[in-house]
Design a protein around this motif. Structure first.
Motif, PDB file in Angstrom:
ATOM      1  N   LYS A 159       0.846  -1.190   0.000  1.00 34.66           N
ATOM      2  CA  LYS A 159       0.000   0.000   0.000  1.00 34.66           C
ATOM      3  C   LYS A 159       0.875   1.231   0.000  1.00 34.66           C
ATOM      4  CE  LYS A 159      -4.484  -0.748   0.343  1.00 34.66           C
ATOM      5  NZ  LYS A 159      -5.338  -0.050  -0.650  1.00 34.66           N
ATOM      6  N   LEU A 160       0.430   2.247  -0.721  1.00 33.93           N
ATOM      7  CA  LEU A 160       1.144   3.516  -0.685  1.00 33.93           C
ATOM      8  C   LEU A 160       0.774   4.256   0.593  1.00 33.93           C
ATOM      9  CD1 LEU A 160       0.681   4.815  -4.335  1.00 33.93           C
ATOM     10  CD2 LEU A 160       2.610   3.529  -3.366  1.00 33.93           C
ATOM     11  N   LEU A 161       1.753   4.913   1.160  1.00 30.09           N
ATOM     12  CA  LEU A 161       1.510   5.739   2.340  1.00 30.09           C
ATOM     13  C   LEU A 161       1.753   7.192   1.943  1.00 30.09           C
ATOM     14  CD1 LEU A 161       1.095   5.854   5.491  1.00 30.09           C
ATOM     15  CD2 LEU A 161       3.589   5.842   5.662  1.00 30.09           C
ATOM     16  N   ALA A 162       0.690   8.000   1.982  1.00 28.77           N
ATOM     17  CA  ALA A 162       0.850   9.430   1.675  1.00 28.77           C
ATOM     18  C   ALA A 162       0.823  10.178   3.010  1.00 28.77           C
ATOM     19  CB  ALA A 162      -0.233   9.882   0.724  1.00 28.77           C
ATOM     20  N   GLY A 163      -0.307  10.826   3.344  1.00 30.48           N
ATOM     21  CA  GLY A 163      -0.392  11.506   4.644  1.00 30.48           C
ATOM     22  C   GLY A 163      -0.644  10.542   5.790  1.00 30.48           C
ATOM     23  N   GLY A 164      -1.140   9.376   5.451  1.00 34.17           N
ATOM     24  CA  GLY A 164      -1.357   8.349   6.465  1.00 34.17           C
ATOM     25  C   GLY A 164      -2.596   8.535   7.323  1.00 34.17           C
ATOM     26  N   HIS A 165      -3.381   9.572   7.062  1.00 35.52           N
ATOM     27  CA  HIS A 165      -4.488   9.852   7.982  1.00 35.52           C
ATOM     28  C   HIS A 165      -5.771   9.093   7.665  1.00 35.52           C
ATOM     29  CE1 HIS A 165      -2.002  12.344  10.256  1.00 35.52           C
ATOM     30  NE2 HIS A 165      -2.976  12.942  10.908  1.00 35.52           N
ATOM     31  N   SER A 166      -5.771   8.317   6.627  1.00 38.20           N
ATOM     32  CA  SER A 166      -6.851   7.340   6.434  1.00 38.20           C
ATOM     33  C   SER A 166      -6.295   5.941   6.638  1.00 38.20           C
ATOM     34  CB  SER A 166      -7.456   7.448   5.028  1.00 38.20           C
ATOM     35  OG  SER A 166      -8.239   8.616   4.933  1.00 38.20           O
ATOM     36  N   LEU A 167      -5.100   5.714   6.128  1.00 37.66           N
ATOM     37  CA  LEU A 167      -4.530   4.368   6.144  1.00 37.66           C
ATOM     38  C   LEU A 167      -4.116   3.928   7.551  1.00 37.66           C
ATOM     39  CD1 LEU A 167      -3.651   1.894   4.603  1.00 37.66           C
ATOM     40  CD2 LEU A 167      -1.517   3.049   3.993  1.00 37.66           C
ATOM     41  N   ILE A 168      -3.408   4.780   8.265  1.00 38.12           N
ATOM     42  CA  ILE A 168      -2.877   4.348   9.563  1.00 38.12           C
ATOM     43  C   ILE A 168      -3.988   4.066  10.584  1.00 38.12           C
ATOM     44  CG2 ILE A 168      -1.411   5.054  11.521  1.00 38.12           C
ATOM     45  CD1 ILE A 168       0.552   6.137   9.424  1.00 38.12           C
ATOM     46  N   GLY A 178      -0.777  18.465  -7.595  1.00 40.21           N
ATOM     47  CA  GLY A 178      -0.039  17.238  -7.319  1.00 40.21           C
ATOM     48  C   GLY A 178      -0.717  16.434  -6.220  1.00 40.21           C
ATOM     49  N   SER A 179      -0.630  15.117  -6.328  1.00 41.92           N
ATOM     50  CA  SER A 179      -1.402  14.270  -5.417  1.00 41.92           C
ATOM     51  C   SER A 179      -0.985  14.440  -3.962  1.00 41.92           C
ATOM     52  CB  SER A 179      -1.283  12.799  -5.815  1.00 41.92           C
ATOM     53  OG  SER A 179       0.066  12.395  -5.722  1.00 41.92           O
ATOM     54  N   LEU A 180       0.268  14.845  -3.717  1.00 43.01           N
ATOM     55  CA  LEU A 180       0.714  14.969  -2.322  1.00 43.01           C
ATOM     56  C   LEU A 180       0.430  16.342  -1.724  1.00 43.01           C
ATOM     57  CD1 LEU A 180       4.123  13.063  -2.192  1.00 43.01           C
ATOM     58  CD2 LEU A 180       1.913  12.366  -1.283  1.00 43.01           C
ATOM     59  N   ALA A 191     -10.567  23.495   3.689  1.00 46.00           N
ATOM     60  CA  ALA A 191     -10.500  24.168   4.984  1.00 46.00           C
ATOM     61  C   ALA A 191     -11.464  23.553   5.996  1.00 46.00           C
ATOM     62  CB  ALA A 191     -10.805  25.652   4.814  1.00 46.00           C
ATOM     63  N   GLN A 192     -12.458  22.822   5.490  1.00 45.69           N
ATOM     64  CA  GLN A 192     -13.457  22.231   6.400  1.00 45.69           C
ATOM     65  C   GLN A 192     -13.130  20.795   6.789  1.00 45.69           C
ATOM     66  OE1 GLN A 192     -17.699  23.132   5.478  1.00 45.69           O
ATOM     67  NE2 GLN A 192     -16.868  24.392   3.846  1.00 45.69           N
ATOM     68  N   ILE A 193     -12.005  20.286   6.303  1.00 45.46           N
ATOM     69  CA  ILE A 193     -11.621  18.930   6.678  1.00 45.46           C
ATOM     70  C   ILE A 193     -11.062  18.931   8.097  1.00 45.46           C
ATOM     71  CG2 ILE A 193      -9.965  17.067   6.221  1.00 45.46           C
ATOM     72  CD1 ILE A 193     -10.186  17.742   3.249  1.00 45.46           C
ATOM     73  N   ILE A 220      -4.566  15.396  -1.030  1.00 46.01           N
ATOM     74  CA  ILE A 220      -5.702  15.287  -1.949  1.00 46.01           C
ATOM     75  C   ILE A 220      -5.668  13.932  -2.654  1.00 46.01           C
ATOM     76  CG2 ILE A 220      -4.481  16.516  -3.824  1.00 46.01           C
ATOM     77  CD1 ILE A 220      -7.254  17.622  -4.678  1.00 46.01           C
ATOM     78  N   GLY A 221      -4.462  13.462  -2.991  1.00 44.82           N
ATOM     79  CA  GLY A 221      -4.360  12.167  -3.670  1.00 44.82           C
ATOM     80  C   GLY A 221      -4.866  11.044  -2.774  1.00 44.82           C
ATOM     81  N   GLY A 222      -4.434  11.068  -1.513  1.00 52.18           N
ATOM     82  CA  GLY A 222      -4.883  10.048  -0.568  1.00 52.18           C
ATOM     83  C   GLY A 222      -6.379  10.121  -0.344  1.00 52.18           C
ATOM     84  N   ALA A 233      -7.997   8.704  -3.510  1.00 53.70           N
ATOM     85  CA  ALA A 233      -7.685   7.286  -3.685  1.00 53.70           C
ATOM     86  C   ALA A 233      -8.395   6.435  -2.640  1.00 53.70           C
ATOM     87  CB  ALA A 233      -6.177   7.063  -3.603  1.00 53.70           C
ATOM     88  N   HIS A 234      -8.525   6.973  -1.436  1.00 58.64           N
ATOM     89  CA  HIS A 234      -9.166   6.204  -0.363  1.00 58.64           C
ATOM     90  C   HIS A 234     -10.678   6.114  -0.598  1.00 58.64           C
ATOM     91  CE1 HIS A 234      -9.167   4.215   3.452  1.00 58.64           C
ATOM     92  NE2 HIS A 234     -10.051   5.053   3.953  1.00 58.64           N
ATOM     93  N   ALA A 235     -11.242   7.150  -1.223  1.00 58.94           N
ATOM     94  CA  ALA A 235     -12.658   7.167  -1.612  1.00 58.94           C
ATOM     95  C   ALA A 235     -13.603   6.843  -0.460  1.00 58.94           C
ATOM     96  CB  ALA A 235     -12.911   6.214  -2.785  1.00 58.94           C
ATOM     97  N   GLU A 282      -0.935  -1.488  -8.976  1.00 59.89           N
ATOM     98  CA  GLU A 282       0.432  -1.017  -9.236  1.00 59.89           C
ATOM     99  C   GLU A 282       0.470   0.407  -9.751  1.00 59.89           C
ATOM    100  OE1 GLU A 282       2.141  -4.058 -11.699  1.00 59.89           O
ATOM    101  OE2 GLU A 282       1.911  -5.559 -10.120  1.00 59.89           O
ATOM    102  N   GLU A 283      -0.643   1.124  -9.590  1.00 56.44           N
ATOM    103  CA  GLU A 283      -0.696   2.494 -10.112  1.00 56.44           C
ATOM    104  C   GLU A 283      -0.617   3.534  -8.996  1.00 56.44           C
ATOM    105  OE1 GLU A 283      -3.214   2.216 -14.239  1.00 56.44           O
ATOM    106  OE2 GLU A 283      -4.357   2.418 -12.383  1.00 56.44           O
ATOM    107  N   VAL A 284      -0.183   4.717  -9.418  1.00 56.44           N
ATOM    108  CA  VAL A 284      -0.088   5.842  -8.502  1.00 56.44           C
ATOM    109  C   VAL A 284      -0.942   6.992  -9.041  1.00 56.44           C
ATOM    110  CG1 VAL A 284       1.486   7.502  -7.411  1.00 56.44           C
ATOM    111  CG2 VAL A 284       2.291   5.194  -7.952  1.00 56.44           C
ATOM    112  N   LEU A 285      -1.716   7.570  -8.173  1.00 61.79           N
ATOM    113  CA  LEU A 285      -2.444   8.788  -8.544  1.00 61.79           C
ATOM    114  C   LEU A 285      -1.430   9.921  -8.446  1.00 61.79           C
ATOM    115  CD1 LEU A 285      -5.899   9.768  -6.979  1.00 61.79           C
ATOM    116  CD2 LEU A 285      -4.235  11.444  -7.751  1.00 61.79           C
TER     117      LEU A 285
END
Ligand code: FAD
Lengths: 288, 785
Positions: free
Chosen positions: A28-37, A72-74, A98-100, A111-113, A116-118, A163-166
């Motif tokens: 799994k890709l780890l971007a900001g980690g705030h959904s995945l972790i 950019g996705s990051l 701003a409302q997140i 934004i990418g995460g 992608a997490h949807a 195997e793809e990256v946003l």
């Protein structure tokens, strides 16, 4: 709250990322980690390998080129909310970002995460959809682009292959006489959207509605586009009553999600109220 | 000189806490420490057929896996007791590891010990428990119905106790004769306490000395030591040391004696290694004792002049799957006794049935019983006002206990020692500009759009439970006095030892203020020690808003004893008689001759040198007191919530919140305001957001912070506070409790305001939490939307 064992790799370039993805199945890709972790800590996800893309600078930042914004996705939520280019050309994206959640989440989450997490309660999917955004993807076979309308397939499921990256999101820069608005009813515990209404209204020279976009987060498994409403508005003079009538008559959502906090029928009701309010605000902004 | 008592000096505990230097239980590490993780039942009710630990034991890094059978074999009692006994109460055993039946989701069934906490968690997933699921019941009223699943052989129909208070006959007679009778059914929502720091224990058993040391998240280390010794571990009390390091909040949840901390201790005794257990947030939400969860039918009778003539309340109180430490106290003596509110009510009767269900045990949670009672009485007042066409202010004024009626004996056991309710109400009305607010509300009603609501809560609370002999006669297996020791060192600086154990309240600051003020010294010269059974004399801890009134009083009494001894020594040195020696601003001198004085420092040194002491006076300058109060203290006040309801969506937006509280004398206004702020936030959250929801299978649906809504700053408004001061007449400081007032007063104020906003729809009552959907549905079902 203690994740299962996993291996960790840090990728320094996009190419390296794809290479690592090909090497490690189930990674799994780890971007900001705030959904995945969080889901790893609950052991709802147990990826054997994490590939940290957080430091790939080429994937971060906002660029404006002939009438379009390339994000950019990051790019983090905080960057979106503060970016002069975003505020000028895609104000609804800054408004939504701003409302997140809270500053900690906005400083890390990307934004990418987010796309992608949807997660159906996330704020950026409906905004991207309402703006007719284009998702840029890179994989072993090279680059491809998907329209936002084809990207979100189901709950937590997108068109991305393992195997793809946003890599980026491309959005049209909003023109003169176009107004937009993101209004959110947030869950009191998680802060996610129970109903988030994204409205975009473009007025013609005579003040009538040239184009409109209206999409919701939180109401259905994937961001919902209320095409019937916006079609009913096209060409019309956007009086309050016109908007109210279009929503009342043309917004029907058959398969809303529900939970202990907000049932499906209630979410549909929220979508109605919030879309009226968001459309009116977008119209006012288009006029001013 | 400005008095130290009554000044807002900054909290002395904060520099260490906000720089991260504070040491909480989970921060502590001992050599050779093992990590414990607990295997919990995923079923709300199930027979345990077998437990296979072989796969977990075989995992690399796992030291041992134990089940309830292992505890039985060890000969350790391995149970947790209940600390409050009611007449005829059924007390089913509560083993720390269930080996036959699991009775709620989260019930502990096995424990894994591993070299690190990740491995421990991996092993938890490998323990195979064969469950035979049984039928489930979660509702405190439905559990007594015929055919309901039975939880314990000891408790027929799942009834733990059937308790009553007040004069039933007199009350029943008042109703038929009354001009008006109001009735309301209330579900008081179940809360999860949500201390920021989850519970944790680090146990270290020294086999060579037979000595157990436990660092744990405790609001009352001596109670935990007592129960560990008496009931759970069978170790002698003097061989157990309980230490509460920094404790990150409790809201009641760290009063109770739980299985998990016992398990950690027992494991350390088996392994002869230190063992640490720390709850995850999910575990905390499943196992910290929950609060509230009442199903209530309440009635009020009034005469033609809107004077209350009777109140009758029947409550089913959820005890959860087992009786928690003080579970039986909360819905009885902390609830029934508060049903007179601030009002002169001639007849009250209250019946409480405590019941078992397949849910997490329920016990004291900030407010504990008193918010439930206040909610009942304050909702009834508003319903009565509406029925009689009176303003909610007017009906309250008509029924207030008059200021000259104190001490006032209620019909529900308590004797209010002091009070004057009108001024707090007047001040709150003035602060919100009540008249204009009502006028604006009228105007807005005509306009459509957002609905304005104004809600009052004129509340009383009883805290600092006392005296010990009385609470003992009511069933307490505990005393309710507090210890306080004041030691003056040879240089004149002071160390204070208190049995009251802080976990966020600011004892280091306020207790130092009490001593410094009396001794006329700088508070920086006073250190406060608490939370260690080897350091401080036996004490009962911090809960029930008792610390200042009881613990603080003990310290005040000890300080005064020190002054008296100092006076003896000073008189001797000044060659005067004791009666002529006065003590002012840290100096002893003969009345009228302040030039020739002995400072406290001088006396402290002389007391310790003992070269020249008066005959019969022992060396040293210290004193210890065990202060047993004469009565509860009775804070009171008026809270007013102003809010807007969006009739299209049911969303509630708080606009203003005004609170005028009377907590007696105030030691540190900033800290008192902080307590009130926190309490109000907690109570507003109960009214609008918080609820532990179980589904039909007994699964906790709001078990994560993703679903369980704690209040966040942007959801609240800036509270507007003021106070009146009616000192407590029976303690040396004149102080009352303040930690729970906000939680007690505010739910009723908020719900009254929402119902007020919804008046035009004919809506009479809504159960908390007032979620937008609930309000929206009520509006739609009213037929007037
Ligand atoms: C307390 C809290 C509150 C929150 N509230 C909100 C809210 O109100 N609104 C909201 O919208 N969000 C909310 N979030 C989610 C937050 O916005 C997340 O940061 C975001 O959804 C995911 O972005 P991320 O960079 O953290 O992704 P990660 O967590 O790192 O990744 C998420 C998923 O996307 C995949 N992924 C990440 N980047 C890429 C990429 N470039 N290409 C392909 N796959 C990728 C990962 O593999 C993973 O599966 C909240 C989160 C928390 C913890």
């Amino acid at each position: 709250m203690y994740p299962a064992k996993f291996e960790y790799y840090r990728a320094n370039t996009l190419q390296e990322t794809i290479h690592l993805l090909q090497q490690h199945s189930g990674a799994k890709l780890l971007a900001g980690g705030h959904s995945l972790i969080p889901i790893m800590k609950l052991r709802l996800a147990q990826p054997p390998v994490l590939i940290d893309i957080g430091r790939i600078s080429e994937l971060s930042g906002v660029m404006k080129t002939d009438g379009r914004l390339r994000i950019g996705s990051l790019t983090t939520h905080a960057m979106l909310a503060a970016s002069e280019a975003v505020k000028k050309h895609c104000p609804i994206l800054a408004e939504a970002a701003a409302q997140i959640a809270d500053p900690a989440v906005r400083n890390k989450g990307t934004i990418g995460g987010n796309l992608a997490h949807a997660d159906p309660g996330s704020d950026l999917p409906a905004v991207t959809l309402a703006l007719d955004g284009v998702i840029h993807i890179t994989g072993p076979e090279g680059d491809r682009q998907v329209n936002a309308s084809d990207f979100f397939l189901d709950l937590l499921t997108t068109d991305l292959k393992p195997e793809e990256v946003l890599t980026a999101v491309e959005l049209p820069a909003l023109e003169e006489r176009t107004g937009s608005c993101y209004l959110k009813f947030e869950h009191p515990a998680s802060g996610y959207a129970v109903c988030g209404a994204a409205a975009v209204v473009a007025l013609g020279g005579d003040g009538s509605c040239e184009r409109a976009g209206l999409c919701f987060n939180g109401v259905t498994a994937t961001p919902y586009r209320a095409s019937a409403v916006t079609e009913a508005l096209a060409g019309r003079n956007l009086e309050d009553a016109t908007i109210d009538q279009a929503v009342t008559e043309h917004l029907s959502i058959d398969d809303p999600m529900g939970d202990t906090y907000a049932s499906g029928p209630y979410r549909v009701e929220l979508a109605k109220v919030y879309s009226k309010r968001a459309l009116k605000k977008a119209r006012d902004r288009a006029r001013s | 000189m400005a008095r130290v008592f009554g000044s807002s000096i900054k909290r002395r505990e904060d520099p260490s806490l906000i720089t991260g230097a504070g040491q909480y239980t989970d921060d502590l590490k001992l050599p050779n420490m093992a990590y414990a993780a607990i295997v919990r039942s995923p079923h709300a009710h199930a027979r345990i057929r077998s437990i296979d630990t072989s796969k977990a034991t075989a995992l690399d890094g796992v030291i041992a896996v134990f089940t309830g059978e292992d505890i039985k074999k060890s000969g350790t009692p391995g149970v947790v007791p209940v600390g409050w006994l009611l007449p005829d109460m059924k007390i089913p055993p509560h083993p720390v590891l269930a080996s036959e039946t699991a009775r709620y989701v989260g019930d502990a069934v096995a424990v894994v010990l591993a070299e690190d906490r990740y491995r421990a968690q991996d092993a938890v997933d490998l323990v195979e428990v064969d469950y035979d699921p049984l039928p489930v019941v979660t509702n405190p009223a439905k559990t007594v119905e015929e055919g309901a699943p039975q939880l314990h052989a000891e408790a027929a129909n799942n009834i733990a106790f059937d308790w009553e208070l007040g004069d039933k006959t007199k009350t029943d007679e008042a109703f038929p004769k009354a001009a008006h009778v109001l009735k309301v059914n209330i579900r008081n929502n179940r809360l999860i306490p949500q201390a920021i720091e989850p519970r944790a224990a680090l146990a270290s058993y020294d086999d060579s000395k037979g000595q157990l040391t436990v660092w744990m998240t405790s609001q009352n280390p001596h109670i935990h030591r007592l129960l560990m010794s008496l009931a759970s571990l069978g170790l002698p009390e003097h061989k157990i040391r309980v230490i509460a390091p920094e404790v990150g909040g409790g809201f009641g949840s760290k009063i109770h004696h739980y299985p998990d901390e016992v398990i950690a201790c027992w494991c350390s005794m088996q392994l002869h290694r230190p063992v640490k257990w720390t709850a995850t947030r999910s575990e905390a939400n499943l196992t910290d004792a929950h609060g509230r969860d009442h199903v209530t039918e309440a009635e009020m009778a009034l005469d033609e002049n809107a004077r209350i003539v009777g109140v009758r309340v029947k409550t089913y109180a959820n005890m959860g799957a087992y009786l928690s430490t003080f579970g039986p106290l909360v819905p009885t003596y902390l609830h029934g006794t508060l049903l007179s509110g601030e009002y002169d009510i001639p007849a009250i009767y209250c019946n409480v049935i405590g019941t078992f269900t397949n849910t997490t045990p329920v016990d004291a949670c900030r407010g504990a019983g008193r918010p439930e009672a206040t909610f009942i009485i304050e909702r009834l007042m508003d319903l009565a006002a509406e029925e009689l066409g009176l303003d909610p202010v007017e009906i309250r004024r008509r029924n207030f206990i008059s200021p000259d009626a104190f001490p006032y004996q209620t019909q529900v056991a308590l004797q209010y020692d002091s009070g004057n309710y009108g001024p707090a109400l007047d001040r709150a009305l003035e602060m919100v500009d009540y008249k204009n607010l009502r006028a604006e509300q009228e105007r807005r009603r005509g306009e459509g759009g957002k609905l304005l609501g104004v809600g009052l809560s004129t509340y009383i609370e009883a805290c600092g439970l006392a005296p010990s002999a009385v609470v003992g006669s009511l069933g307490a297996q505990a005393g309710q006095w507090e210890s306080g020791e004041v030691r003056v060192h040879p240089t004149g600086t002071v160390t204070v030892y208190t049995g009251s154990s802080a976990h966020g309240q600011g004892h280091h600051t306020t207790f130092a203020q009490i001593v410094a003020d009396r001794l006329g010294i700088d508070p920086d010269n006073v250190e406060v020690i608490h939370g260690d059974t080897d350091k401080v004399p036996f004490g009962w801890g911090t809960y029930g808003s008792r610390s200042a009134a009881v613990g603080g009083s003990a310290i005040a009494v000890s300080t005064d004893k020190v002054i008296e001894k100092g006076r003896q020594i000073a008189a001797h040195l000044l060659e005067a008689s004791e009666e002529d020696v006065v003590f002012e601003e840290g100096k002893f001198f003969v009345r009228g001759a302040p030039d020739k004085s002995q400072t406290l420092n001088d006396i402290a040194l002389q007391a310790h040198l003992a070269h020249n002491l008066p005959p019969g006076v022992e060396p040293g300058l210290s004193a210890t007191s065990f202060y047993d109060p004469a009565n509860f203290t009775f804070p009171f006040g008026t809270h007013i919530a102003v809010l807007e309801v969006d009739p299209e969506t049911g969303e509630v937006k708080l606009l203003r919140y005004v609170a005028v509280d009377d907590v007696g004398n105030v030691i540190n206004p900033m800290i008192v305001d902080g307590q009130i702020h926190g309490g109000i936030a907690h109570g507003i959250a109960q009214a609008l957001w918080e609820e532990a929801i179980y589904d039909g299978n007994g699964q906790l649906l709001t078990g994560e912070l993703l679903d369980y809504a704690v209040p966040k700053p942007h959801m609240l408004v800036s509270f507007e506070l003021d106070r009146t001061v009616t000192p407590c007449p029976h303690n040396p400081l004149g102080v009352k409790g303040v930690g729970e007032t906000g939680t007690i007063a505010s739910p009723a104020a908020v719900v009254n305001a929402v119902v007020d906003a919804l008046k035009s729809y004919g809506i009479k009552h809504l159960d908390m939490p007032l979620t937008p959907e609930k309000i929206w549905r009520a509006i739609h079902q009213s037929g007037r939307s």
